[in-house]
Design an enzyme around this catalytic site. Structure first.
Site, PDB file in Angstrom:
ATOM      1  N   GLU A  44       0.844  -1.198   0.000  1.00  0.00           N
ATOM      2  CA  GLU A  44       0.000   0.000   0.000  1.00  0.00           C
ATOM      3  C   GLU A  44       0.875   1.242   0.000  1.00  0.00           C
ATOM      4  OE1 GLU A  44      -2.566   0.813   3.363  1.00  0.00           O
ATOM      5  OE2 GLU A  44      -3.246   2.662   2.417  1.00  0.00           O
ATOM      6  N   ASP A 107       9.037   5.901  15.030  1.00  0.00           N
ATOM      7  CA  ASP A 107       8.842   7.312  14.733  1.00  0.00           C
ATOM      8  C   ASP A 107       9.164   8.081  16.006  1.00  0.00           C
ATOM      9  OD1 ASP A 107       8.013   9.798  14.024  1.00  0.00           O
ATOM     10  OD2 ASP A 107       5.885   9.318  13.855  1.00  0.00           O
ATOM     11  N   ASP A 109       9.559  11.811  17.544  1.00  0.00           N
ATOM     12  CA  ASP A 109       9.206  13.182  17.207  1.00  0.00           C
ATOM     13  C   ASP A 109       9.712  14.114  18.303  1.00  0.00           C
ATOM     14  OD1 ASP A 109       7.911  15.592  16.728  1.00  0.00           O
ATOM     15  OD2 ASP A 109       6.193  14.580  15.826  1.00  0.00           O
TER      16      ASP A 109
END
Lengths: 415, 469
Positions: A44, A107, A109
């Site tokens: 995807e 991830d 941040d």
């Protein structure tokens, strides 16, 4: 070229140039194929178009189709999802398709460090707070490599203030969500949400090998962080620190620390006071590792667990352009981590100007040398720009992946 | 399982003496489905007995005993004795002898386990409940075993684990010592085994094992974790298979029993959805009066900060849906609050936040109407940076919890007792005490769902008001 020159309004005419001349299609396709084109076909890849229009569940049969669609739709953001059992684009409406493979992704941040960083806030980032990212990279890389045996990690600057890690080993791509959840919990040391003061807990006398490794890395930077972030520099920061400490110990530690002027002095008083208490047996058993716990709370990587656990979770693709900063989301080598400067990352405007510069320069050279009959060398557009070094990092990563892939294929051949 | 037995077929001699390998040990992996025929009455009896067993296991945890603690075990044994479930009591005691009584007990255990597989393969929720209870039962029996019994179990089930060589242990000594949760006195004598880390996820999760290059090094006492994870995997797989066979199982004698087993005489404690629509004008006062702490916290954050992160939003949304707030009213509340946030204009709201509301009500996306989260789900959820969801009794600092409870007007004695339960890991007990403190009376059953808390609270207060009149 600094990012101040970038104006988001220019995106709509910069992006077509970027997608048609600079995006590293063949490397990208090679990566997500993992030696077998059907892996790419069942992946995807979703787009975000200008005006926040999301297109999910797209998939592309080959490099040409992918390139064609990028140039046609000009997405401001590209996200990568999982490999599914069938091509996502062929799924029928309202039917669920199941993800079968996905890199383990992380991830990190800078936002999540706001409670411990004082140099910047929100979207800003400077070399001082970037140190937190350096620590995060090194700790994660160490644990993934030594504890879990994962070799193929692609580290990517997210385009503004964070980093992504794609763990691409075959074994990593195949594990189910249950395994991902366990792995993330193992790596996740900082627990709890807003209403928790003490967020790291290392009960008992022993400290786990993986945590010891992390502490060693943190120790290299911690004194500098204490100073640069001025962690006790205001009443509020000092109080927040004291809240971490158990009520019974807090008072005497507070009084001792007040004697210190600077943050560095205060921290050093804390260390000696606490060591003193330890020697005098004044510390309850479950708090013996308080110093370590505090260091971890200030500097251990803050992971977004949900991104790593969900197989169908989307993560922004490498080589995306950040729509606000214009910076390219570039892969970087963990070995050059200390030199990496987030404020110096190439921007879309910058690299497009690089092409022009290059062409002017090569014309000048041609004129100077007057070798008119010299064969014009075929140079790819990205080779004329500062994007080149990032693409080289990416290619090296692909080479290593390829090597491993081939040697495991041979292994299978013998069986 | 062969369920094609004739209606009144009688088989008197079921395996006692020629007991197959299935019945040689108290602890069974239940590998092969039983093939013997049994009376219909016996079938029913076995099914209900095992259900009682599993309910007792569940109850023991709900009473606040930590799973596998001595309290937990002794509560179960007492209840088994009280209910006359002697066979199960025998298996929980770890005799592992080879008498006629042992074989009977093991056979009942074996067959009843399989009957419940058929009953519980039907839905994801049932499967999860069943697997968790069966794992507890498995481990309970396992923990009761002597070393001999343990070795015999390994041998009977073809578990071959080879310990790492002494020189390897020597080399890794420091890491093994610091990273393994076993008592110091056992460290020198225990063997270590090298297994893929994926086989011992519970240890990995808790960082209680030394990992190197993708392998976990576990002491003998942790082999159970490996075995349990294999048992769990094979049980899950088998349940899915059974589920796919179900359409072919058409037997009116047992069909009804199997279908409804989970719900018979068990006092299911899950909440009932409120039938009446909730008047949104009452919402604020309801939140103050009747919301459990987890939900009133989320509600207050929504009202004061005009923002919640994803899981907080979801948790509160589903709760509100459960207490009868309509889609329209929920959307209005959401829009009102979120758009007060300077970062969110109505355009952003429609794009980023409205979808989840419709999605939760089954009006978008997969079109599944999701049910409100239970305590278990809330307790188990990860709570990260800047997030307010999760069970306050678990995630809050004791000091903060104490302060908040006092602010809510609970007496100091109640507060101390609640904080104590929470610190001891008995979150639902703490919540139940909180309920008692607020309404002067314990709930009809201990709290295991925020919506249950709400409906019981409303009911109690209404009853009291009616009495006054």
């Amino acid at each position: 070229m600094t990012n101040n020159d970038f104006n988001p309004d220019n995106l709509s005419f910069l992006l077509p140039v970027y997608y048609s001349r600079l995006f590293p299609y063949s490397q990208f396709h090679k990566w997500l194929s993992y030696g077998n084109p059907s892996n790419f076909q069942k992946r995807e890849i979703s787009f975000t178009l200008l005006g926040d229009v999301y297109i999910r569940y797209q998939s592309f049969d080959d490099e040409a189709e992918f390139a064609g669609q990028l140039c046609k739709k000009i997405p401001v953001k590209i996200d990568i999802g999982a490999v599914y059992s069938t091509k996502p684009k062929q799924r029928r409406l309202n039917t669920q398709i199941t993800p079968v493979e996905k890199e383990i992704v992380f991830d990190i941040d800078m936002n999540d460090y706001d409670e411990v960083r004082n140099c910047c806030s929100g979207a800003e980032v400077c070399p001082k707070c970037w140190k937190f990212m350096v620590i995060a990279c090194r700790i994660l890389d160490g644990a993934l490599e030594e504890d879990f045996g994962f070799k193929h990690k692609l580290w990517v600057f997210s385009g503004r203030r964070g980093i992504h890690c794609w763990v691409c080993d075959k074994e990593a791509r195949k594990v189910n969500e249950e395994v991902r959840m366990a792995l993330v919990e193992y790596l996740n040391v900082i627990k709890g949400g807003v209403n928790v003061n003490k967020r790291v807990s290392l009960p008992g006398d022993k400290i786990h090998t993986s945590i010891m490794r992390a502490l060693k890395i943190i120790n290299e930077y911690f004194d500098v962080i204490v100073e640069e972030q001025d962690i006790f520099g205001s009443e509020e920061r000092f109080n927040n620190f004291l809240q971490i400490i158990d009520e019974d110990l807090r008072h005497s530690i507070k009084n001792a620390m007040k004697r210190g002027e600077t943050s560095a002095e205060k921290w050093s008083i804390f260390e000696t006071t606490f060591d003193d208490m330890l020697r005098k047996d004044a510390v309850p058993k479950h708090l013996k590792n308080l110093k370590e716990e505090i260091k971890l709370q200030y500097a251990y990587p803050r992971l977004d667990a949900n991104v790593s656990i969900g197989m169908n979770h989307l993560l922004k693709s490498p080589f995306c352009v950040h729509p606000k900063t214009g910076k390219i989301s570039i892969p970087f080598s963990i070995n050059e981590l200390n030199e990496f400067d987030p404020n110096n990352v190439c921007t879309i405007q910058g690299i497009i100007e690089d092409i022009d510069q290059y062409e002017i320069k090569s014309k000048e050279i041609k004129m100077e040398t007057e070798e008119e009959d010299a064969k014009p060398q075929k140079v790819k557009d990205y080779e004329k720009t500062s994007l080149l070094s990032a693409i080289r990092v990416f290619e090296q990563f692909l080479d290593e992946l390829d090597k491993d892939n081939r040697s495991s294929d041979q292994g299978n051949g013998v069986d | 399982m062969d369920t094609s037995v004739g209606r009144r077929k009688v088989h008197r001699n079921i395996y006692y003496t020629d007991a197959g390998s299935e019945y040689q040990h108290d602890v069974s992996m239940y590998k092969v489905p039983p093939s013997n025929s049994i009376y219909l009455e016996e079938f029913e009896e076995l099914a209900v007995e095992r259900l009682q067993l599993l309910r007792i296991l569940e109850e023991s945890s709900a009473k606040g005993h930590r799973v596998y603690s001595e309290d937990w075990k002794s509560y179960i044994k007492e209840e088994l004795a009280k209910e006359g479930l002697k066979k199960f009591l025998r298996l929980a005691s770890g005799y592992c002898s080879q008498t006629e009584l042992d074989f009977q007990a093991r056979k009942a255990d074996y067959i009843s386990h399989y009957i419940l597989r058929v009953a519980y393969c039907r839905s994801e929720t049932l499967r999860r409940w069943f697997v968790n209870r069966e794992l507890e039962w498995f481990k309970l029996k396992f923990l009761a075993q002597s070393h001999q019994g343990f070795m015999k179990f390994l041998q009977l089930n073809d578990f071959t684990y080879t310990p790492i060589r002494p020189e390897v242990k020597e080399k890794l000594n420091h890491d093994l010592y610091t990273s393994t949760a076993i008592p110091d006195r056992e460290f020198n004598t225990t063997d270590f085994f090298k297994v893929p880390f994926t086989e011992v996820l519970p240890l990995v999760k808790g960082r209680k094992v030394f990992l190197k290059q993708g392998y976990a090094y576990i002491p003998t006492s942790d082999l159970i974790v490996c075995i349990l994870s294999q048992f769990r995997a094979s049980l899950n797989e088998s349940l899915l298979k059974f589920n796919s066979y179900l359409p072919r199982l058409d037997d009116d004698r047992i069909g009804n029993l199997l279908e409804n087993l989970h719900y018979i005489h068990t006092g299911d404690v899950s909440y009932e959805d409120t039938q009446d629509a909730l008047n949104p004008a009452n919402l604020d006062s309801y939140a103050k009066q009747f919301f459990p702490l987890c939900m009133s916290t989320l509600f207050n954050v929504l009202k004061t900060q005009h923002h919640l992160k994803h899981f907080g939003r979801l948790s509160l949304l589903l709760f509100l849906k459960g207490i009868g707030l309509s889609l329209e009213n929920t959307m209005e509340l959401w829009r009102n609050e979120f758009t007060k946030n300077p970062k969110i204009d109505s355009n952003t709201f429609e794009k980023q936040y409205a979808y989840l509301v419709r999605h939760s009500f089954g009006q978008a996306g997969a079109r599944v109407s999701y049910s409100p989260h239970s305590c278990l789900k809330i307790i188990m959820s990860n709570v990260g940076q800047g997030e307010y969801h999760g069970c306050p009794f678990k995630t809050w600092d004791p000091v903060y919890l104490k302060q908040k409870l006092t602010e809510l007007g609970l007496g100091s004695q109640a507060v101390t007792s609640i904080v104590e339960s929470a610190s001891g890991g008995h979150y639902q007990v703490a919540c139940t005490k909180c309920f008692e403190g607020n309404y002067g009376q314990a709930p009809a059953s201990s709290i295991n769902h925020p919506n249950q808390y709400f409906s019981e609270a409303v009911k109690l207060v209404k009853e009291k008001q009616e009495k006054k009149h």
